[in-house]
Design an enzyme around this catalytic site. Structure first.
Site, PDB file in Angstrom:
ATOM      1  CB  CYS A 271      -0.942  -0.011   1.204  1.00 36.12           C
ATOM      2  SG  CYS A 271      -2.130  -1.363   1.152  1.00 36.12           S
TER       3      CYS A 271
HETATM    4  N1  NAD Z   1      -2.424  -6.368   1.792  1.00 34.42           N
HETATM    5  C1  NAD Z   1      -2.936  -5.330   2.411  1.00 34.42           C
HETATM    6  O1  NAD Z   1      -2.608  -5.060   3.562  1.00 34.42           O
HETATM    7  C2  NAD Z   1      -3.962  -4.441   1.762  1.00 34.42           C
HETATM    8  C3  NAD Z   1      -4.675  -3.540   2.566  1.00 34.42           C
HETATM    9  C4  NAD Z   1      -5.641  -2.736   1.992  1.00 34.42           C
HETATM   10  C5  NAD Z   1      -5.859  -2.809   0.623  1.00 34.42           C
HETATM   11  N2  NAD Z   1      -5.129  -3.687  -0.153  1.00 34.42           N
HETATM   12  C6  NAD Z   1      -5.427  -3.726  -1.575  1.00 34.42           C
HETATM   13  O2  NAD Z   1      -6.213  -4.885  -1.838  1.00 34.42           O
HETATM   14  C7  NAD Z   1      -5.882  -5.432  -3.114  1.00 34.42           C
HETATM   15  C8  NAD Z   1      -5.457  -6.886  -2.957  1.00 34.42           C
HETATM   16  O3  NAD Z   1      -4.287  -6.919  -2.166  1.00 34.42           O
HETATM   17  P1  NAD Z   1      -3.781  -8.255  -1.465  1.00 34.42           P
HETATM   18  O4  NAD Z   1      -2.715  -7.832  -0.525  1.00 34.42           O
HETATM   19  O5  NAD Z   1      -4.917  -9.059  -0.972  1.00 34.42           O
HETATM   20  O6  NAD Z   1      -3.133  -9.010  -2.718  1.00 34.42           O
HETATM   21  P2  NAD Z   1      -2.698 -10.548  -2.767  1.00 34.42           P
HETATM   22  O7  NAD Z   1      -1.654 -10.635  -3.815  1.00 34.42           O
HETATM   23  O8  NAD Z   1      -2.411 -11.046  -1.396  1.00 34.42           O
HETATM   24  O9  NAD Z   1      -4.015 -11.286  -3.256  1.00 34.42           O
HETATM   25  C9  NAD Z   1      -4.572 -11.086  -4.511  1.00 34.42           C
HETATM   26  C10 NAD Z   1      -5.027 -12.422  -5.054  1.00 34.42           C
HETATM   27  O10 NAD Z   1      -5.700 -12.211  -6.291  1.00 34.42           O
HETATM   28  C11 NAD Z   1      -5.445 -13.324  -7.125  1.00 34.42           C
HETATM   29  N3  NAD Z   1      -5.748 -12.928  -8.493  1.00 34.42           N
HETATM   30  C12 NAD Z   1      -5.050 -12.130  -9.323  1.00 34.42           C
HETATM   31  N4  NAD Z   1      -5.713 -11.950 -10.487  1.00 34.42           N
HETATM   32  C13 NAD Z   1      -6.859 -12.657 -10.384  1.00 34.42           C
HETATM   33  C14 NAD Z   1      -7.954 -12.859 -11.237  1.00 34.42           C
HETATM   34  N5  NAD Z   1      -8.019 -12.275 -12.442  1.00 34.42           N
HETATM   35  N6  NAD Z   1      -8.956 -13.653 -10.830  1.00 34.42           N
HETATM   36  C15 NAD Z   1      -8.919 -14.263  -9.608  1.00 34.42           C
HETATM   37  N7  NAD Z   1      -7.901 -14.104  -8.747  1.00 34.42           N
HETATM   38  C16 NAD Z   1      -6.888 -13.297  -9.131  1.00 34.42           C
HETATM   39  C17 NAD Z   1      -3.993 -13.644  -6.851  1.00 34.42           C
HETATM   40  O11 NAD Z   1      -3.692 -14.987  -7.202  1.00 34.42           O
HETATM   41  C18 NAD Z   1      -3.890 -13.390  -5.346  1.00 34.42           C
HETATM   42  O12 NAD Z   1      -4.089 -14.569  -4.595  1.00 34.42           O
HETATM   43  C19 NAD Z   1      -4.811  -4.518  -3.669  1.00 34.42           C
HETATM   44  O13 NAD Z   1      -5.402  -3.536  -4.462  1.00 34.42           O
HETATM   45  C20 NAD Z   1      -4.212  -3.878  -2.444  1.00 34.42           C
HETATM   46  O14 NAD Z   1      -3.637  -2.615  -2.713  1.00 34.42           O
HETATM   47  C21 NAD Z   1      -4.211  -4.511   0.397  1.00 34.42           C
END
Ligand code: NAD
Length: 472
Positions: A271
């Site tokens: 983030c």
């Molecule tokens: N990690 C955090 O602390 C956090 C906090 C707030 C917001 N976010 C936001 O949330 C979003 C997700 O982050 P995250 O940390 O969970 O990412 P992550 O990489 O942990 O998880 C994302 C998942 O999406 C899957 N994926 C990718 N493309 C796909 C598709 N087309 N169809 C189905 N699955 C698919 C991936 O395999 C992965 O498992 C981002 O935009 C991030 O900025 C993250």
């Protein structure tokens, strides 16, 4: 046929969560816990298999919270989109990284939207949760979904609700952190808000998807800028020979108008180092330059270079050059007590140490393997394995540099055995017997002798205040 509103009210709505990572799995579990039937979709077969076996891979989702819902058939997972046409509400939680020029990479959002579009049904609600710039829901997701022939706001509902999860934070979780929601139309907003309320969240509705998108970027830019401020002042404090950690401890006794942020080796995670760039990039479309964002990035991204400077000075104080010295990096996750190494400042620290001739090893109880050297700077990728934190590993190191202050590490032992220690995140604050000889970031030239006795604060990780080491 019952309306979506009715299905939300009696919890018979079937929820799909796309992307079962750090954000998606806690959300899916929270919906299952609230009594909804949940279908998770992730392209990563290993995650799907783990869920099918009732096994968690996200520390914030304990096994005992996940397994009962899988066993009860309330939470299932698949690696394809079959069956999504039977769901009532679809949450998109896919990654939003940046490319090498720091431009938004929306390929995951586009791909997920296309997969939904081919199966989109009248009456479905689609909620984007991935962090992104204002306009994404309306300019990117909406046109793709409308390729289905269905009209947003009339045939299906569309909203944006940013995820605010803070991995490792046990006080504020997916269950009790208020949710902000903006809809394409008031009805879109209302439905998304109702569903999230049924999940147990306190909901704050806003007037548009753009306002909700910008809310998330305000929150993360606020952190990036404040962390940059304390990083800059920590460097000044070092020159002035003042212990900046003591100063923050003193300042935060003011009960109003001050919020503590902490300096550190840089910012990391999915983030803080990424999201402000999304806004910076989008702002240019409006002939607008977000100077604070760039300035913050400049200061925060320079911190790993400063850490290497501290290591170099600590070694030379012992008559040793950096080149040829063995440096043990402690902690490579992007923040304490989590297993996520994405964009961790440890990566740049280790790359720079290596380029300058140091023999670099690392220990992280949560990150068994760590890849460095794979960007345009270095083009010399190496996948490293965490070494055990044995007495020998500490004895063999010429310098131990604490980059991420995991609580699980015994810093007393590190101080006792390592010939020289650089502490970039005040992890040694609670150690007994003083910290003479420890070079602490933000604590005076070469950690001026006795600085440790001046009552620097304990190792705090006030997630809400944004422990400055790094954040996601
Ligand atoms: N990690 C955090 O602390 C956090 C906090 C707030 C917001 N976010 C936001 O949330 C979003 C997700 O982050 P995250 O940390 O969970 O990412 P992550 O990489 O942990 O998880 C994302 C998942 O999406 C899957 N994926 C990718 N493309 C796909 C598709 N087309 N169809 C189905 N699955 C698919 C991936 O395999 C992965 O498992 C981002 O935009 C991030 O900025 C993250």
């Amino acid at each position: 046929m019952p309306s979506l509103q009715d299905k939300i009210a009696d919890r018979t709505a079937h929820v799909a969560v796309i992307g079962l990572g750090y954000v998606g799995l806690p959300l899916a579990t929270a919906f299952a816990k609230a009594g909804f039937r949940v279908s998770g979709i992730d392209l990563d077969q290993r995650k799907v298999d783990a869920i099918a076996a009732g096994e968690t891979y996200i520390p914030d989702v304990p096994q005992e919270e996940l397994a009962p819902h899988v066993e009860a058939g309330r939470l299932t997972a698949a690696s394809d989109y079959e069956g999504i046409d039977e769901c009532d509400a679809i949450f998109i939680c896919v990654p939003t990284p940046y490319d090498v020029q720091r431009a938004p990479d929306l390929s995951f959002i586009r791909s997920a939207s296309r997969s939904i579009m081919t199966r989109l049904q009248p009456g479905q609600l689609v909620v984007l949760q991935s962090t992104t710039y204002p306009g994404t829901t309306e300019e990117v997701v909406l046109p793709i979904l409308e390729e289905s022939g269905l009209k947003a706001g009339e045939d299906f509902y569309l909203a944006f609700s940013p995820e605010r999860i803070d991995p490792g934070n046990t006080q504020w979780t997916a269950y009790n952190t208020p949710k902000v929601v903006g809809g394409l139309t008031p009805a879109c907003c209302e439905l998304a808000a109702d569903l999230l309320r049924k999940m147990g969240a306190v909901v704050h509705p806003v007037s548009s998807t753009r306002a909700a998108e910008l809310t998330k970027l305000l929150e993360n830019t606020f952190r990036a800028v404040n962390i940059a401020l304390v990083n800059e002042l920590a460097l000044l404090s070092e020159r002035m020979g003042i212990d900046f950690w003591e100063v923050i401890d003193a300042a935060k006794t003011k009960p109003f108008g001050f919020m503590p942020f902490y300096p550190g080796p840089g910012v990391g995670g999915h983030c803080i180092p990424v999201d402000p760039y999304y806004l910076f990039w989008k702002a240019r479309e409006y002939d607008f330059y977000t100077k604070f964002i760039e300035l913050a990035a400049e200061v925060n991204e320079a911190m790993p270079y400063h850490v290497v400077e501290l290591v170099t000075r600590a070694l030379s104080a012992q008559g040793q050059p950096l080149s040829g010295s063995r440096v043990l990096v402690l902690g490579v996750a992007f923040k304490p007590d989590v297993d996520d190494p994405r964009n961790s400042p440890a990566k740049r620290v280790m790359e720079l140490l290596r380029v300058r001739g140091a023999d670099v090893v690392y220990h992280d109880p949560y990150v068994p393997r760590f890849r460095i050297g794979d960007d345009v700077f270095h083009r010399d990728p190496v996948e490293m394995a965490s070494v055990e934190l044995t007495d020998e590993a500490l004895d063999e190191a010429d310098c131990a540099v604490i980059v991420t202050g995991h609580r699980a590490v015994d810093y007393e032992r590190v101080l006792k055995r390592a010939p020289c220690v650089v502490d970039t995140c005040n992890a040694t604050a609670d150690t007994e017997g003083g910290r003479d000889g420890v070079v602490r970031l933000g604590a005076g030239e070469l950690g001026s002798k006795g600085a440790g006795e001046q009552g620097a604060g304990s190792l705090e990780r006030e997630a809400s205040a944004g422990c400055g080491t790094s954040a996601g």
